[in-house]
Design a protein around this motif. Structure first.
Motif, PDB file in Angstrom:
ATOM      1  N   GLY A 261       0.785  -1.224   0.000  1.00  0.00           N
ATOM      2  CA  GLY A 261       0.000   0.000   0.000  1.00  0.00           C
ATOM      3  C   GLY A 261       0.817   1.274   0.000  1.00  0.00           C
ATOM      4  N   LEU A 262       2.151   1.150  -0.020  1.00  0.00           N
ATOM      5  CA  LEU A 262       3.015   2.327  -0.001  1.00  0.00           C
ATOM      6  C   LEU A 262       3.573   2.615  -1.395  1.00  0.00           C
ATOM      7  N   ASP A 263       3.837   3.878  -1.637  1.00  0.00           N
ATOM      8  CA  ASP A 263       4.557   4.289  -2.844  1.00  0.00           C
ATOM      9  C   ASP A 263       6.052   4.455  -2.559  1.00  0.00           C
ATOM     10  N   ILE A 264       6.382   4.933  -1.375  1.00  0.00           N
ATOM     11  CA  ILE A 264       7.775   5.158  -0.988  1.00  0.00           C
ATOM     12  C   ILE A 264       7.945   4.711   0.456  1.00  0.00           C
ATOM     13  N   PHE A 265       9.033   3.983   0.743  1.00  0.00           N
ATOM     14  CA  PHE A 265       9.349   3.552   2.106  1.00  0.00           C
ATOM     15  C   PHE A 265      10.470   4.429   2.640  1.00  0.00           C
ATOM     16  N   VAL A 266      10.335   4.878   3.886  1.00  0.00           N
ATOM     17  CA  VAL A 266      11.313   5.782   4.487  1.00  0.00           C
ATOM     18  C   VAL A 266      11.804   5.192   5.801  1.00  0.00           C
ATOM     19  N   LEU A 267      13.117   5.166   5.984  1.00  0.00           N
ATOM     20  CA  LEU A 267      13.692   4.711   7.255  1.00  0.00           C
ATOM     21  C   LEU A 267      14.704   5.755   7.729  1.00  0.00           C
ATOM     22  N   PRO A 268      14.271   6.698   8.577  1.00  0.00           N
ATOM     23  CA  PRO A 268      15.126   7.827   8.984  1.00  0.00           C
ATOM     24  C   PRO A 268      15.950   7.549  10.240  1.00  0.00           C
ATOM     25  N   SER A 269      16.462   6.342  10.390  1.00  0.00           N
ATOM     26  CA  SER A 269      17.134   5.916  11.617  1.00  0.00           C
ATOM     27  C   SER A 269      18.345   6.781  11.944  1.00  0.00           C
ATOM     28  N   LEU A 270      18.615   6.905  13.239  1.00  0.00           N
ATOM     29  CA  LEU A 270      19.815   7.592  13.706  1.00  0.00           C
ATOM     30  C   LEU A 270      20.990   6.620  13.781  1.00  0.00           C
ATOM     31  N   ASN A 271      20.709   5.362  13.994  1.00  0.00           N
ATOM     32  CA  ASN A 271      21.692   4.287  13.875  1.00  0.00           C
ATOM     33  C   ASN A 271      20.941   3.013  13.517  1.00  0.00           C
ATOM     34  N   GLU A 272      21.630   2.095  12.867  1.00  0.00           N
ATOM     35  CA  GLU A 272      20.946   0.895  12.375  1.00  0.00           C
ATOM     36  C   GLU A 272      21.978  -0.188  12.110  1.00  0.00           C
ATOM     37  N   GLY A 273      21.781  -1.361  12.744  1.00  0.00           N
ATOM     38  CA  GLY A 273      22.700  -2.470  12.519  1.00  0.00           C
ATOM     39  C   GLY A 273      22.729  -2.893  11.069  1.00  0.00           C
ATOM     40  N   LEU A 274      21.552  -3.128  10.504  1.00  0.00           N
ATOM     41  CA  LEU A 274      21.446  -3.429   9.083  1.00  0.00           C
ATOM     42  C   LEU A 274      20.186  -2.788   8.505  1.00  0.00           C
ATOM     43  N   GLY A 275      19.019  -3.086   9.087  1.00  0.00           N
ATOM     44  CA  GLY A 275      17.788  -2.493   8.592  1.00  0.00           C
ATOM     45  C   GLY A 275      16.909  -3.494   7.864  1.00  0.00           C
ATOM     46  N   VAL A 276      16.420  -4.510   8.584  1.00  0.00           N
ATOM     47  CA  VAL A 276      15.624  -5.558   7.957  1.00  0.00           C
ATOM     48  C   VAL A 276      14.336  -4.998   7.363  1.00  0.00           C
ATOM     49  N   ALA A 287      10.632   1.954  -3.707  1.00  0.00           N
ATOM     50  CA  ALA A 287      11.725   2.916  -3.608  1.00  0.00           C
ATOM     51  C   ALA A 287      11.934   3.254  -2.139  1.00  0.00           C
ATOM     52  N   VAL A 288      13.175   3.240  -1.696  1.00  0.00           N
ATOM     53  CA  VAL A 288      13.498   3.445  -0.283  1.00  0.00           C
ATOM     54  C   VAL A 288      14.344   4.705  -0.119  1.00  0.00           C
ATOM     55  N   VAL A 289      13.952   5.524   0.852  1.00  0.00           N
ATOM     56  CA  VAL A 289      14.760   6.657   1.296  1.00  0.00           C
ATOM     57  C   VAL A 289      15.189   6.351   2.726  1.00  0.00           C
ATOM     58  N   ALA A 290      16.491   6.350   2.985  1.00  0.00           N
ATOM     59  CA  ALA A 290      16.982   5.953   4.313  1.00  0.00           C
ATOM     60  C   ALA A 290      18.159   6.817   4.731  1.00  0.00           C
ATOM     61  N   SER A 291      18.435   6.785   6.027  1.00  0.00           N
ATOM     62  CA  SER A 291      19.579   7.520   6.570  1.00  0.00           C
ATOM     63  C   SER A 291      20.888   6.846   6.169  1.00  0.00           C
ATOM     64  N   ARG A 292      21.895   7.666   6.004  1.00  0.00           N
ATOM     65  CA  ARG A 292      23.227   7.151   5.687  1.00  0.00           C
ATOM     66  C   ARG A 292      23.925   6.766   6.995  1.00  0.00           C
ATOM     67  N   VAL A 293      23.484   5.662   7.593  1.00  0.00           N
ATOM     68  CA  VAL A 293      24.042   5.199   8.867  1.00  0.00           C
ATOM     69  C   VAL A 293      24.175   3.675   8.844  1.00  0.00           C
ATOM     70  N   GLY A 294      25.137   3.174   9.626  1.00  0.00           N
ATOM     71  CA  GLY A 294      25.260   1.752   9.895  1.00  0.00           C
ATOM     72  C   GLY A 294      25.189   0.877   8.661  1.00  0.00           C
ATOM     73  N   GLY A 295      24.502  -0.260   8.823  1.00  0.00           N
ATOM     74  CA  GLY A 295      24.390  -1.234   7.754  1.00  0.00           C
ATOM     75  C   GLY A 295      23.540  -0.786   6.580  1.00  0.00           C
ATOM     76  N   LEU A 296      22.760   0.294   6.751  1.00  0.00           N
ATOM     77  CA  LEU A 296      21.963   0.799   5.633  1.00  0.00           C
ATOM     78  C   LEU A 296      22.862   1.214   4.475  1.00  0.00           C
ATOM     79  N   THR A 297      24.070   1.654   4.767  1.00  0.00           N
ATOM     80  CA  THR A 297      24.992   2.073   3.713  1.00  0.00           C
ATOM     81  C   THR A 297      25.537   0.889   2.923  1.00  0.00           C
ATOM     82  N   GLU A 298      25.425  -0.329   3.487  1.00  0.00           N
ATOM     83  CA  GLU A 298      25.878  -1.519   2.780  1.00  0.00           C
ATOM     84  C   GLU A 298      24.805  -2.093   1.874  1.00  0.00           C
ATOM     85  N   MET A 299      23.563  -2.004   2.295  1.00  0.00           N
ATOM     86  CA  MET A 299      22.490  -2.631   1.517  1.00  0.00           C
ATOM     87  C   MET A 299      21.895  -1.711   0.474  1.00  0.00           C
TER      88      MET A 299
END
Length: 367
Positions: A261-276, A287-299
């Protein structure tokens, strides 16, 4: 037979005394399912009637109760020591920080099992004797789910040679990307799935929605999850004039339906091990918009499988969301690339097979 051709069946004790720790139960559940299907014997010590306890009912594993209220709750130690000695396990896998704290009191030395701890959170460890003792002396191997976590552990004095990178995975079959052929929408839906705690950065998402509303963008924002900050966030939404735009949905059981039901997913975490949660959204072709932190930068590769923005920056967040709203074809392309990327690199089977191989390697090192 394991992913690397091992054919020895193992006897494994999994320890997870947490009642609810924010979604990591799915990783343990996936690992247990995989190992059981391979013929390994799995016993589980879990919080009675907790999330993992409930979800493991019906699996071909032995489930025993274990309650540890904090890192220094040692009431279960002597029962646990007797169990480990009696059952002669090959591997004891400690799945949480609280389980890891118990390792200092468990049997070591000749005839003892190999101990493995999984580290999922990306908060820094204290650089002190206790950290070095728990990681370098009390366990034989450390599973880190992202490279930023490895860096944090090494900075705290953990022996890099004891750490193995095994990224979390998801059940991709649950999330089928659906082509969006509906054309332009009058009102778009964005949203996130996260426990309502400060570290997840919800307040910056609310500020971003307010900025978008001021620009004349029509959207709704759906927040799935429970947590201690719900009251404060509801007050903030009202203060920003977002009563019509923001929906607090609480616990959502059907995640594929929510994401569909979403058009865009947003994860504005301040820190994140990976981000399941972000992995699941990517697998669903969002389409995902996320913070440039932790494991989010790897995935997430910025501009290829999603968009990354600085944490704590509501302006950057609103700009990224606005970019995708203005260019639906780009949003769809990001979603397609993200879905393919997750299916190549972040499946539950890959995660579980990596753990199985690591068990065998640790046992082979011992001879």
């Amino acid at each position: 037979m394991g992913a690397s051709g091992h054919n020895r069946l193992l006897k494994i004790l999994h320890i997870d005394p947490e009642r609810d720790w924010g979604g990591g139960e799915a990783q343990v559940l996936g690992l247990l399912n995989y190992l059981a299907a391979k013929g390994h014997r799995n016993d589980l010590l879990a919080y009675p009637d907790g999330k993992l306890w409930t979800r493991c009912q019906g699996l071909d594993i032995k489930i025993l109760p274990l309650v540890a209220r904090n890192d220094v709750d040692l009431r279960s130690v002597w029962r646990l020591r007797r169990l480990i000695r009696r059952e002669n396990y090959d591997i004891v896998h400690l799945h949480t920080k609280r389980a890891h704290a118990l390792s200092a009191w468990l049997p070591h030395g000749l005839g003892a099992p190999r101990y493995v701890v999984t580290r999922r959170m990306d908060y820094p460890e204290k650089h002190n004797y206790r950290t070095r003792y728990l990681y370098n002396r009390c366990v034989d191997g450390v599973v880190a789910i992202s490279r930023p976590i490895i860096d944090l552990l090494v900075d705290a004095g953990v022996d890099a040679g004891k750490i193995r990178l095994i990224r979390s995975g998801i059940d991709v079959a649950r999330f089928i990307p659906v082509a969006d052929n509906a054309g332009p929408k009058q009102v778009l839906a964005i949203g996130t799935v996260a426990v309502l705690q400060e570290r997840k950065g919800h307040r910056f998402l609310l500020e971003a929605v307010a900025e978008l509303k001021d620009r004349g963008v029509k959207l709704v924002c759906r927040l799935a999850g429970t947590g201690a900050e719900r009251g404060e966030l509801e007050e903030m939404a009202a203060r920003l004039g977002l009563a019509e735009e923001i929906s607090f949905l609480g616990f959502v059981a059907d995640m594929p339906a929510f994401l569909a039901g979403l058009d865009i997913f947003v994860l504005p975490s301040l820190n994140e091990g990976l981000g399941v949660a972000a992995l699941e959204a990517m697998a669903a072709g969002k389409a995902v918009v996320a913070s440039r932190v932790g494991g989010l930068t790897e995935m997430i590769t910025d501009g290829l499988t999603g968009l990354l923005v600085p944490p704590r920056d509501s302006k950057a967040l609103s700009d990224a969301i606005a970019t995708l709203i203005a260019d639906p074809s780009r949003a769809r392309a990001l979603g397609r690339s993200a879905a393919a990327h997750v299916r190549r690199h972040f499946t539950l089977e890959q995660m579980a097979a990596g753990n199985e191989d690591y068990y065998h390697e640790l046992l082979e090192d011992r001879g």
